[in-house]
Enzyme design. Structure first.
Site, PDB file in Angstrom:
ATOM      1  N   ARG A  63      -0.909   6.812  -1.847  1.00 45.56           N
ATOM      2  CA  ARG A  63      -2.121   6.737  -2.653  1.00 45.56           C
ATOM      3  C   ARG A  63      -3.318   7.062  -1.770  1.00 45.56           C
ATOM      4  NH1 ARG A  63       0.693   7.420  -6.314  1.00 45.56           N
ATOM      5  NH2 ARG A  63       1.053   6.090  -8.123  1.00 45.56           N
ATOM      6  N   GLN A 110      -8.633  10.946  -9.535  1.00 48.36           N
ATOM      7  CA  GLN A 110      -7.823  12.046 -10.070  1.00 48.36           C
ATOM      8  C   GLN A 110      -8.187  12.263 -11.525  1.00 48.36           C
ATOM      9  OE1 GLN A 110      -3.888  11.648  -7.190  1.00 48.36           O
ATOM     10  NE2 GLN A 110      -3.629  11.325  -9.346  1.00 48.36           N
ATOM     11  N   HIS A 159      -1.465  16.163  -7.591  1.00 47.38           N
ATOM     12  CA  HIS A 159      -0.479  15.069  -7.604  1.00 47.38           C
ATOM     13  C   HIS A 159       0.799  15.533  -8.323  1.00 47.38           C
ATOM     14  CE1 HIS A 159      -0.048  10.421  -8.059  1.00 47.38           C
ATOM     15  NE2 HIS A 159       1.070  10.984  -7.678  1.00 47.38           N
TER      16      HIS A 159
HETATM   17  P1  NAD Z   1       9.184   0.701  -3.054  1.00 44.54           P
HETATM   18  O1  NAD Z   1       8.682  -0.490  -3.778  1.00 44.54           O
HETATM   19  O2  NAD Z   1      10.638   0.998  -3.039  1.00 44.54           O
HETATM   20  O3  NAD Z   1       8.708   0.639  -1.550  1.00 44.54           O
HETATM   21  C1  NAD Z   1       7.458   0.188  -1.148  1.00 44.54           C
HETATM   22  C2  NAD Z   1       7.611  -0.428   0.230  1.00 44.54           C
HETATM   23  O4  NAD Z   1       6.310  -0.706   0.744  1.00 44.54           O
HETATM   24  C3  NAD Z   1       8.372  -1.769   0.201  1.00 44.54           C
HETATM   25  O5  NAD Z   1       9.466  -1.709   1.092  1.00 44.54           O
HETATM   26  C4  NAD Z   1       7.318  -2.771   0.668  1.00 44.54           C
HETATM   27  O6  NAD Z   1       7.863  -3.828   1.423  1.00 44.54           O
HETATM   28  C5  NAD Z   1       6.412  -1.883   1.505  1.00 44.54           C
HETATM   29  N1  NAD Z   1       5.082  -2.447   1.720  1.00 44.54           N
HETATM   30  C6  NAD Z   1       4.221  -2.914   0.792  1.00 44.54           C
HETATM   31  N2  NAD Z   1       3.103  -3.342   1.398  1.00 44.54           N
HETATM   32  C7  NAD Z   1       3.262  -3.135   2.716  1.00 44.54           C
HETATM   33  C8  NAD Z   1       2.443  -3.374   3.842  1.00 44.54           C
HETATM   34  N3  NAD Z   1       1.233  -3.911   3.724  1.00 44.54           N
HETATM   35  N4  NAD Z   1       2.927  -3.040   5.072  1.00 44.54           N
HETATM   36  C9  NAD Z   1       4.165  -2.509   5.199  1.00 44.54           C
HETATM   37  N5  NAD Z   1       4.981  -2.250   4.159  1.00 44.54           N
HETATM   38  C10 NAD Z   1       4.528  -2.558   2.931  1.00 44.54           C
HETATM   39  O7  NAD Z   1       8.369   1.937  -3.670  1.00 44.54           O
HETATM   40  P2  NAD Z   1       8.632   3.494  -3.460  1.00 44.54           P
HETATM   41  O8  NAD Z   1       9.425   4.032  -4.576  1.00 44.54           O
HETATM   42  O9  NAD Z   1       9.068   3.733  -2.060  1.00 44.54           O
HETATM   43  O10 NAD Z   1       7.137   4.016  -3.675  1.00 44.54           O
HETATM   44  C11 NAD Z   1       6.108   3.656  -2.781  1.00 44.54           C
HETATM   45  C12 NAD Z   1       4.758   4.140  -3.289  1.00 44.54           C
HETATM   46  O11 NAD Z   1       4.717   5.558  -3.267  1.00 44.54           O
HETATM   47  C13 NAD Z   1       4.454   3.787  -4.748  1.00 44.54           C
HETATM   48  O12 NAD Z   1       3.990   2.469  -4.905  1.00 44.54           O
HETATM   49  C14 NAD Z   1       3.416   4.803  -5.114  1.00 44.54           C
HETATM   50  O13 NAD Z   1       2.131   4.371  -4.758  1.00 44.54           O
HETATM   51  C15 NAD Z   1       3.796   6.004  -4.251  1.00 44.54           C
HETATM   52  N6  NAD Z   1       4.431   7.062  -5.077  1.00 44.54           N
HETATM   53  C16 NAD Z   1       3.827   8.272  -5.153  1.00 44.54           C
HETATM   54  C17 NAD Z   1       4.366   9.270  -5.942  1.00 44.54           C
HETATM   55  C18 NAD Z   1       3.745  10.639  -6.033  1.00 44.54           C
HETATM   56  O14 NAD Z   1       4.012  11.371  -6.975  1.00 44.54           O
HETATM   57  N7  NAD Z   1       2.921  11.030  -5.073  1.00 44.54           N
HETATM   58  C19 NAD Z   1       5.521   9.008  -6.700  1.00 44.54           C
HETATM   59  C20 NAD Z   1       6.151   7.782  -6.543  1.00 44.54           C
HETATM   60  C21 NAD Z   1       5.578   6.811  -5.753  1.00 44.54           C
END
Ligand code: NAD
Length: 336
Positions: free
Chosen positions: A236, A265, A284
């Site tokens: 993000r 966005q 995006h």
């Molecule tokens: P997920 O929930 O599987 O993984 C998120 C990870 O972040 C978890 O392991 C959590 O422990 C870790 N985390 C949270 N806060 C933290 C911190 N302060 N320090 C260290 N680690 C921390 O989610 P995911 O599927 O891997 O997706 C992650 C993020 O990617 C989503 O929340 C979203 O914002 C972004 N995303 C972007 C797109 C895109 O199209 N660009 C698509 C999907 C997801």
């Protein structure tokens, strides 16, 4: 279970119009008799992160019927999660639906930046053959230290995909990975972001946006990175300080920045990330490949059907429920 049939009419014979007779259409706030045409009347809102409807506390306050916000995709930070807990709103997203799609995009962007792909492609488009210019910013990924900020579904998939490139892999996460995975991928774990980034030549950001991560990539943290670090953020935009990224590219602290997430966005035409040097930004799109769309459409339908049937929504889809973070939300997010 209800069956929903959408009967649509054919596309125009010559394809979609490229222009219309008028520039806008009147906004209708309500129908005769007082029925409102917009969010205030809705029980459920389905939105997506790619062109998000920001579901703010003010909007929730104006929508007393709203009970469920579904994110068609992953990442529900466009919904004010603090306000959702207070309003008793359930927030759900389609966990895992596009995690691999994003991981592939991350790997593509890492290689694109390190190998100087986009400027070299531009030379071809411009009719040139400037080999020395192309390679003056081109390196091998092999041997580099690559670190992920968060190793959830996306971060771990990136680590898996990069391991065959003979790189040294680092990660930090709130939840440490099982020892067997650390051993399999030869991972170095660091307790936090600050202790991770100074070791890395490439940093990829894969944590959700929430109070712990907002503004994390600012001047202070960037100053601790090696000169010439590549930074990829498909998580993000607000995890990064917009202007600090621009400054770090101009000073050479960063050799490249890529990602597909912006704030707001759609990004305005004068957003500095459109014109900063050495960037490889896309709109995006990483999590919205046609493959991903198929999965998050099916997941959205599953969530909606569960809710309509009064059966529990899968725990891994839940972000907020019953006035608190729940399911995947409790694992990966925080509130203020
Ligand atoms: P997920 O929930 O599987 O993984 C998120 C990870 O972040 C978890 O392991 C959590 O422990 C870790 N985390 C949270 N806060 C933290 C911190 N302060 N320090 C260290 N680690 C921390 O989610 P995911 O599927 O891997 O997706 C992650 C993020 O990617 C989503 O929340 C979203 O914002 C972004 N995303 C972007 C797109 C895109 O199209 N660009 C698509 C999907 C997801």
């Amino acid at each position: 279970m209800a069956k929903v049939l959408c009967v649509l009419y054919d596309d125009p014979k010559d394809g979609y119009p490229t222009s219309y007779a008028r520039d806008d259409i009147p906004t209708i706030e309500s129908y005769p008799g007082g029925q409102t045409a917009r969010l205030p009347d809705a029980d459920v809102v389905i939105s997506q992160p790619f062109w998000p409807a920001y579901i703010t506390a003010e909007r929730m306050a104006k929508a007393p019927n709203l009970k469920l916000a579904i994110t068609a995709g992953i990442g529900s930070d466009h919904v004010d999660l603090d306000a959702a807990t207070k309003h008793g709103l359930t927030v759900a997203e389609v966990t895992y639906s596009n995690s691999i799609s994003v991981a592939e995009h991350v790997v593509m962007m890492i290689l694109g930046l390190v190998r100087n792909y986009l400027p070299s492609h531009q030379v071809v488009l411009d009719g040139g053959w400037d080999v020395a210019d192309c390679v003056s910013r081109s390196y091998d990924l092999e041997g580099m230290h690559v670190g992920t900020l968060a190793a959830g579904r996306i971060g771990l998939a990136v680590l898996h995909r990069l391991a065959p490139f003979d790189v040294k892999l680092h990660y930090t996460d709130r939840h440490r990975l099982p020892e067997s995975i650390e051993r399999e991928l030869n991972l170095t774990f660091h307790p936090d972001t600050a202790s991770t980034v100074p070791h890395c030549d490439v940093v990829t950001v894969n944590a959700p946006l929430h109070p712990e991560t907002e503004g994390l990539l600012g001047d202070e943290l960037l100053a601790t990175m090696k000169r010439g670090t590549y930074l990829i953020n498909t998580a993000r935009a607000k995890i990064a300080d917009r202007d600090a990224i621009d400054r770090a590219l101009r000073s050479g602290r960063l050799a490249g920045y890529a990602g597909d997430v912006w704030y707001p966005q759609p990004a305005p035409a004068d957003h500095p990330w459109r014109t900063m040097p050495h960037h490889g930004m896309t709109p995006h799109i990483s999590g919205s490949s046609l493959s991903a769309q198929t999965r998050y459409a099916a997941g959205t339908r599953e969530i909606l059907e569960s809710w309509l049937a009064g059966t529990p929504i899968r725990d891994e889809y839940l972000i907020v429920d019953g006035g608190r973070l729940a399911g995947a939300g409790a694992h990966s997010y925080s509130t203020r």
